[in-house]
Write a protein that holds these residues in place. Structure first.
Motif, PDB file in Angstrom:
ATOM      1  N   VAL A   1       0.845  -1.199   0.000  1.00 11.91           N
ATOM      2  CA  VAL A   1       0.000   0.000   0.000  1.00 11.91           C
ATOM      3  C   VAL A   1       0.876   1.243   0.000  1.00 11.91           C
ATOM      4  CG1 VAL A   1      -1.695   1.301   1.348  1.00 11.91           C
ATOM      5  CG2 VAL A   1      -1.912  -1.185   1.102  1.00 11.91           C
ATOM      6  N   ALA A   2       1.920   1.223   0.816  1.00 15.23           N
ATOM      7  CA  ALA A   2       2.820   2.382   0.902  1.00 15.23           C
ATOM      8  C   ALA A   2       3.515   2.652  -0.440  1.00 15.23           C
ATOM      9  CB  ALA A   2       3.870   2.146   1.991  1.00 15.23           C
ATOM     10  N   LYS A   3       3.822   1.568  -1.177  1.00 14.31           N
ATOM     11  CA  LYS A   3       4.469   1.730  -2.490  1.00 14.31           C
ATOM     12  C   LYS A   3       3.483   2.183  -3.573  1.00 14.31           C
ATOM     13  CE  LYS A   3       7.504  -2.250  -1.897  1.00 14.31           C
ATOM     14  NZ  LYS A   3       7.452  -3.692  -2.196  1.00 14.31           N
ATOM     15  N   GLY A   4       2.209   2.251  -3.212  1.00 13.52           N
ATOM     16  CA  GLY A   4       1.225   2.709  -4.190  1.00 13.52           C
ATOM     17  C   GLY A   4       0.557   1.590  -4.967  1.00 13.52           C
ATOM     18  N   LYS A   5       0.756   0.354  -4.560  1.00  7.92           N
ATOM     19  CA  LYS A   5       0.080  -0.748  -5.252  1.00  7.92           C
ATOM     20  C   LYS A   5      -1.418  -0.689  -4.964  1.00  7.92           C
ATOM     21  CE  LYS A   5       3.757  -4.141  -5.715  1.00  7.92           C
ATOM     22  NZ  LYS A   5       4.007  -5.580  -5.856  1.00  7.92           N
ATOM     23  N   ALA A   6      -2.206  -0.828  -6.004  1.00  7.39           N
ATOM     24  CA  ALA A   6      -3.647  -0.711  -5.850  1.00  7.39           C
ATOM     25  C   ALA A   6      -4.222  -1.875  -5.069  1.00  7.39           C
ATOM     26  CB  ALA A   6      -4.319  -0.633  -7.221  1.00  7.39           C
ATOM     27  N   SER A   7      -3.633  -3.047  -5.226  1.00  7.62           N
ATOM     28  CA  SER A   7      -4.185  -4.218  -4.568  1.00  7.62           C
ATOM     29  C   SER A   7      -3.086  -5.253  -4.413  1.00  7.62           C
ATOM     30  CB  SER A   7      -5.326  -4.803  -5.397  1.00  7.62           C
ATOM     31  OG  SER A   7      -4.816  -5.298  -6.610  1.00  7.62           O
ATOM     32  N   SER A   8      -3.333  -6.244  -3.594  1.00 11.02           N
ATOM     33  CA  SER A   8      -2.349  -7.301  -3.410  1.00 11.02           C
ATOM     34  C   SER A   8      -2.999  -8.652  -3.675  1.00 11.02           C
ATOM     35  CB  SER A   8      -1.793  -7.284  -1.980  1.00 11.02           C
ATOM     36  OG  SER A   8      -1.018  -6.128  -1.771  1.00 11.02           O
ATOM     37  N   ILE A   9      -2.235  -9.540  -4.297  1.00 12.73           N
ATOM     38  CA  ILE A   9      -2.696 -10.904  -4.531  1.00 12.73           C
ATOM     39  C   ILE A   9      -1.743 -11.848  -3.804  1.00 12.73           C
ATOM     40  CG2 ILE A   9      -3.022 -12.685  -6.283  1.00 12.73           C
ATOM     41  CD1 ILE A   9      -3.960 -10.518  -8.183  1.00 12.73           C
ATOM     42  N   ILE A  10      -2.325 -12.683  -2.953  1.00 13.66           N
ATOM     43  CA  ILE A  10      -1.545 -13.617  -2.132  1.00 13.66           C
ATOM     44  C   ILE A  10      -1.943 -15.032  -2.535  1.00 13.66           C
ATOM     45  CG2 ILE A  10      -0.916 -14.210   0.244  1.00 13.66           C
ATOM     46  CD1 ILE A  10      -0.735 -11.211  -0.118  1.00 13.66           C
ATOM     47  N   ILE A  11      -0.956 -15.855  -2.856  1.00 10.35           N
ATOM     48  CA  ILE A  11      -1.232 -17.251  -3.230  1.00 10.35           C
ATOM     49  C   ILE A  11      -0.932 -18.154  -2.038  1.00 10.35           C
ATOM     50  CG2 ILE A  11      -0.739 -19.087  -4.893  1.00 10.35           C
ATOM     51  CD1 ILE A  11      -1.612 -16.538  -6.292  1.00 10.35           C
ATOM     52  N   VAL A  12      -1.829 -19.071  -1.755  1.00  9.67           N
ATOM     53  CA  VAL A  12      -1.641 -20.003  -0.647  1.00  9.67           C
ATOM     54  C   VAL A  12      -1.872 -21.428  -1.137  1.00  9.67           C
ATOM     55  CG1 VAL A  12      -2.416 -20.649   1.673  1.00  9.67           C
ATOM     56  CG2 VAL A  12      -2.523 -18.251   0.953  1.00  9.67           C
ATOM     57  N   ALA A  13      -0.896 -22.289  -0.935  1.00 17.32           N
ATOM     58  CA  ALA A  13      -1.096 -23.715  -1.228  1.00 17.32           C
ATOM     59  C   ALA A  13      -1.993 -24.303  -0.144  1.00 17.32           C
ATOM     60  CB  ALA A  13       0.242 -24.440  -1.262  1.00 17.32           C
ATOM     61  N   GLU A  14      -2.876 -25.225  -0.539  1.00 17.02           N
ATOM     62  CA  GLU A  14      -3.831 -25.770   0.438  1.00 17.02           C
ATOM     63  C   GLU A  14      -3.128 -26.421   1.634  1.00 17.02           C
ATOM     64  OE1 GLU A  14      -4.719 -29.695  -2.294  1.00 17.02           O
ATOM     65  OE2 GLU A  14      -6.263 -29.092  -0.897  1.00 17.02           O
ATOM     66  N   GLY A  15      -1.889 -26.873   1.431  1.00 16.02           N
ATOM     67  CA  GLY A  15      -1.173 -27.549   2.505  1.00 16.02           C
ATOM     68  C   GLY A  15      -0.521 -26.600   3.507  1.00 16.02           C
ATOM     69  N   TYR A  16      -0.557 -25.301   3.251  1.00 17.83           N
ATOM     70  CA  TYR A  16       0.000 -24.371   4.232  1.00 17.83           C
ATOM     71  C   TYR A  16      -0.966 -24.298   5.417  1.00 17.83           C
ATOM     72  CZ  TYR A  16       1.879 -20.184   6.381  1.00 17.83           C
ATOM     73  OH  TYR A  16       2.402 -19.306   7.282  1.00 17.83           O
ATOM     74  N   PRO A  17      -0.423 -24.425   6.638  1.00 15.50           N
ATOM     75  CA  PRO A  17      -1.308 -24.470   7.808  1.00 15.50           C
ATOM     76  C   PRO A  17      -2.292 -23.300   7.863  1.00 15.50           C
ATOM     77  CG  PRO A  17       0.954 -24.959   8.440  1.00 15.50           C
ATOM     78  CD  PRO A  17       0.995 -24.537   6.995  1.00 15.50           C
ATOM     79  N   GLY A  18      -3.571 -23.619   7.956  1.00 17.28           N
ATOM     80  CA  GLY A  18      -4.598 -22.589   8.032  1.00 17.28           C
ATOM     81  C   GLY A  18      -5.217 -22.278   6.683  1.00 17.28           C
ATOM     82  N   GLY A  19      -4.493 -22.587   5.617  1.00 17.22           N
ATOM     83  CA  GLY A  19      -5.022 -22.362   4.267  1.00 17.22           C
ATOM     84  C   GLY A  19      -5.291 -20.895   3.992  1.00 17.22           C
ATOM     85  N   ALA A  20      -6.034 -20.644   2.923  1.00 13.88           N
ATOM     86  CA  ALA A  20      -6.321 -19.273   2.501  1.00 13.88           C
ATOM     87  C   ALA A  20      -7.095 -18.526   3.587  1.00 13.88           C
ATOM     88  CB  ALA A  20      -7.120 -19.291   1.196  1.00 13.88           C
TER      89      ALA A  20
END
Lengths: 347, 347, 347, 347
Positions: free
Chosen positions: D236-255
């Motif tokens: 946000v500070a760099k001026g990015k309009a939005s962020s996209i985060i990818i999560v593999a289903e096996g990462y604890p807690g998931g998306a």
């Protein structure tokens, strides 16, 4: 046999979270341009160049319209936000052109002068062998360090397993073949489809295997077109509802020539599709974006390392460097294995 | 101004969970075939005929390869599981063909005999005006009740706002235009793209508006091709990077003729793509599947109601019936509004 | 029966090559904004507004970030070249936002002042009922003529058969259903897929019919989730390899609730996909682009005619005007015919 | 600098038109099955097995529903026409299943008996490590020669650079990311998208690089989720309009876990998409079809050569053999280079 054991696997690797690259060449500012025919993934390569440079404190000058723009002085600073939201776009945000002026010593001198004015320490050229040729002479005559990134749908550059844009062009042509397959399966007919490849059959061969084509004609194999008549007759005899024939544009006579031979020899209704420049556009597929990201990063590292006059390519998963002149002096052949496979599976 | 109020809206409708259709005609068994050029969504129509019939206790006979198969007796019983997993498929699982024999009284007599043998009370014909012509004579000569379902990508049938397959063909051609747009925006050039439409410009006009083309040539408007030269020159003067010109195959000279005129008149590099039968294939888009589902259902209801000799179509969202002969005697024009819109927006 | 005759059809229409629209209201400059959730096709609507206006000598001011930007004064002139190469893009080049300040009289007064400063004679608002609500109050309190264009994927606006973005959202969700169908046909399983629609089941119902789903749950039909257990059991008994269940996000419990009920009631492995905002993105399909082009043109004509306080919509192929307040006071129901069709064809 | 010279290149290779493979093992009939989770490209692999075998006079028995069908005796002869028009299809025409019975010695004995009855000389198993485990024990206990072909979207098999289905799964997930990017660029928001990968982050990492994601969470890197909060704030500070985060289903807690952490830590609106089994379906992309064609051919050649107990894979463009047990005992790590690249380019 028990359940697959919760394998006592080696520990996962300690993955790198940030790894600054050294800059012995002391690069402070580099320029980047796209040249020749555009290819899907060029934007991903530009983005990778810009962001890798920025990440290491190196500034980036974007040159618009390739060597033509360099000669005319169409340069501007570009930063990480300028390439935001471009990785998925076809074409090139820096635009491209073919330049006749560049072939004159005066044209190249003018380009070199612009780079000096802007304080550029090296130039990244994204394009094919013609573009590398242009870069090679700029380095020879004016000492500008050049790094090439292979961006062309034709996949015909020595020094890299694949060129940026190739995977997308194949996918586009394959989508067309699949659509013909639908209608062919419903309505007995012969389809001849012409794909790009003026001098090389890489696209045609890959599409033939992936599309399950009955026959493929490429510039590298001077077999006579008449053979296809027997193949089509055999297909009908085997009970195949329809036949799909792939022709690279560089095969003498093109799709139209092949179709005429089939109609003359079999009397069967034969339909032609000519895809043309459609294959140059479209959002790049994942493989092109990842390749472009890796090579864009590698191009900046090469300049920082003091390397020049090479193309960065990916061979067997590793980044390698190939002297620019080898990219047009040496030949990348189509895969013999794939050619045999196409024959075996069209039974 | 407050928040948008939690509107005191009228209650939602009491939605129908099951609504059996009466069967005054006492239909016990019907037949279905696809004929002429195939179109995406034909499978969805077959599925809807089979499942609506089954839902009401009516049996279904599938005829393979259209009237050609009917004449030869290529019939079989089909049930709801036979059409499972077909709604998304291009082509037609019943296959299609063009039949010369059907044009003879003997051919039609043979077909009628097969329908009698199988105890069929009515026939659903999915195809275009040529197919309805074939059905019309079968009913006239042998009393077989015929219901037509409009299945053709050309959208040129009177009696329905859209034909099954039209939306998908437009989408396929539009995908090609978008790809040219990518490369055109990067590299100044003129592209001429030929889409299907031997007698009608519906596809070409829709693609021109949706693709933001600079010009469109259709059979319905006999304007001279020379005009395009000025349009291209104006585009360049306005600063447009490239121009995209859509040509229906039925326009005299086709894409190649238009491209030659542009190159001769402007000297600009002009590239041609000819999509051909690609536009007949592909998984049908939602609009074609929904239209096919509605009309397949309506065709069975029409037979059950004792109606015959009509095509079911959708006009303004409602199913209507049009006498078969009107589908070829009357003309469905392209939209004047859309034609004007294409001009206004290509500024 | 002879060949289909070369029909002596009525002559083709004399198609309009250019048709200037009168401007009795004397509009010289208009503004346009997008507001609320974005929808594919919004760019095509902006482009149509800008180009139709320019074609008639009317200037256009673009407002960025909807009412939020209008309040803050984020305005700029835009011309035909600014919207070049945007018709195929998802999202909105004018950006959008939700504004809390706009709900205060001060916020709206500030927006009206900005429009006066810029000499704007009318404002085109592209969005849903919440956005029209915001425009309605601006016109009521400050006399700014407002024209609404329906841009929302939900298709829940009274006064138009379809909203811009709906067709693309359906196609995106349908693509997901088709993929589940592939894997479902190979591996017996139940899939529950949640599509958008907080208050309305339009998307869910269309996707259910086009995707050949076994069952659909929408907010408009309060049927108990338990019924699905019997449907799944019946499917298995009929020999269906797998079942696909569509759930609108507004159905109580959502996809997760439905999946839990199925697993509890049948013991069968049930998998959930939640598409979420994916349905808002993507290149608009042809139907959305054509609708947006027609309504963008119509919005400018409405202002030029002196009309205000209405939404332009397309009903039965014709452009109509609906008072803004009716768009949120009246209800657009899902189609009873389609709901019945979904049931009949899932047999 | 002159024009690029008409390079005096080495002659093109003499391409093989037909190359029969020797059959020292005297294989006369082989069987093929698909097992475990299905993957796009399995049909292309089956087709290649059937056609390569037929080409060399070897007959093929198809086993339906994997080891479950083998145990129950669900076998049939299949020929080249049975696999016509399947190369482009998702799923598997042989169906697949998970079998509990196969884990018992009796189950495997019954399967071996069926293979003997049918006179089968070797079995090709298309699947993942669990399926190879099943094949391994069949060979150990009953002497059936087994060749494995890696078919799984997860790309987690040692012994091949890529598994069949991986490229298509990546492309499907990438299509979803691109759609989020459209809407994210228009409307400031955080998107968290969960992709497949229970034990491995291959898909997630490739999608993150190709999709230009801001962050990626994979099972192989146990970094705390809290770090993402700072990344989003920096974006946000760099001026990015939005962020996209990818999560593999096996990462604890998931998306869902990641999204909750972001909302708690930043207060920003965060939206979740869970793709689920959508990634298993769809028409295979070219890379999966070509890989499947090559490995299907190689599997038959391996049996004809007398090899057994290995998986055929492709490493650095060449077909290699890996003992079946190594595929589950050894680990294929995600690429360190790609992981670093993802970090560098998300600046």
């Amino acid at each position: 046999m028990s359940e697959l054991p919760p394998a006592d696997l080696p520990q996962p690797p300690d993955l790198p979270h940030a790894e600054p690259h050294p800059n012995p060449a002391g690069i402070k500012r580099l320029a980047v341009l796209t040249s020749g025919g555009d290819a899907p993934g060029m934007n991903a390569a530009i983005r990778a160049v810009v962001r890798t440079a920025t990440h290491h404190g190196v500034e980036v000058v974007g040159v618009r319209r390739g060597f033509s723009g360099l000669h005319r002085g169409d340069l501007r600073m570009i930063g990480p936000r300028d390439v935001a939201n471009t990785i998925q776009r076809g074409g090139t945000v820096l635009l491209t052109a073919r330049s006749k002026t560049w072939r004159t010593p005066e044209g190249r001198a003018s380009g070199a002068a612009h780079l000096r004015e802007w304080g550029v320490d090296g130039l990244v050229v994204i394009g094919g062998d013609g573009s590398f040729h242009g870069g090679y002479y700029l380095q020879q005559e004016h000492g500008v360090p050049i790094i090439g990134i292979p961006g062309t749908i034709d996949n015909d550059l020595y020094g890299t397993d694949h060129t940026i844009g190739y995977f997308t062009a194949v996918e586009t042509a394959l989508g067309a073949v699949d659509r013909l397959r639908d209608t062919g399966a419903s309505h007995e007919r012969i389809f001849v489809i012409e794909v790009m490849g003026r001098h090389a059959g890489h696209i045609a061969l890959e599409v033939a295997v992936a599309g399950g084509a009955e026959e493929v004609f490429i510039p590298e194999d001077p077999k006579p077109v008449d053979g296809v008549v027997q193949i089509v007759k055999d297909s009908v005899a085997k009970g195949k509802a329809s036949s799909i024939i792939i022709v690279a544009e560089g095969y003498p006579g093109g799709a139209q020539g092949v179709a005429s031979a089939i109609e003359a020899g079999t009397g069967l209704e034969t339909r032609v599709s000519i895809l043309g420049h459609i294959q140059r556009g479209g959002s790049p597929v994942s493989s092109d974006r990842v390749l472009a990201s890796r090579l864009g990063e590698a191009a900046v590292y090469a300049l920082m390392d003091g390397t020049a006059g090479v193309m960065v390519g990916r061979v067997n998963g590793e980044v390698i460097h190939t002297p620019l002149h080898e990219t047009w002096e040496r030949r990348k052949d189509v895969s013999r294995d794939l050619y045999r496979c196409a024959k075996t599976l069209s039974i």
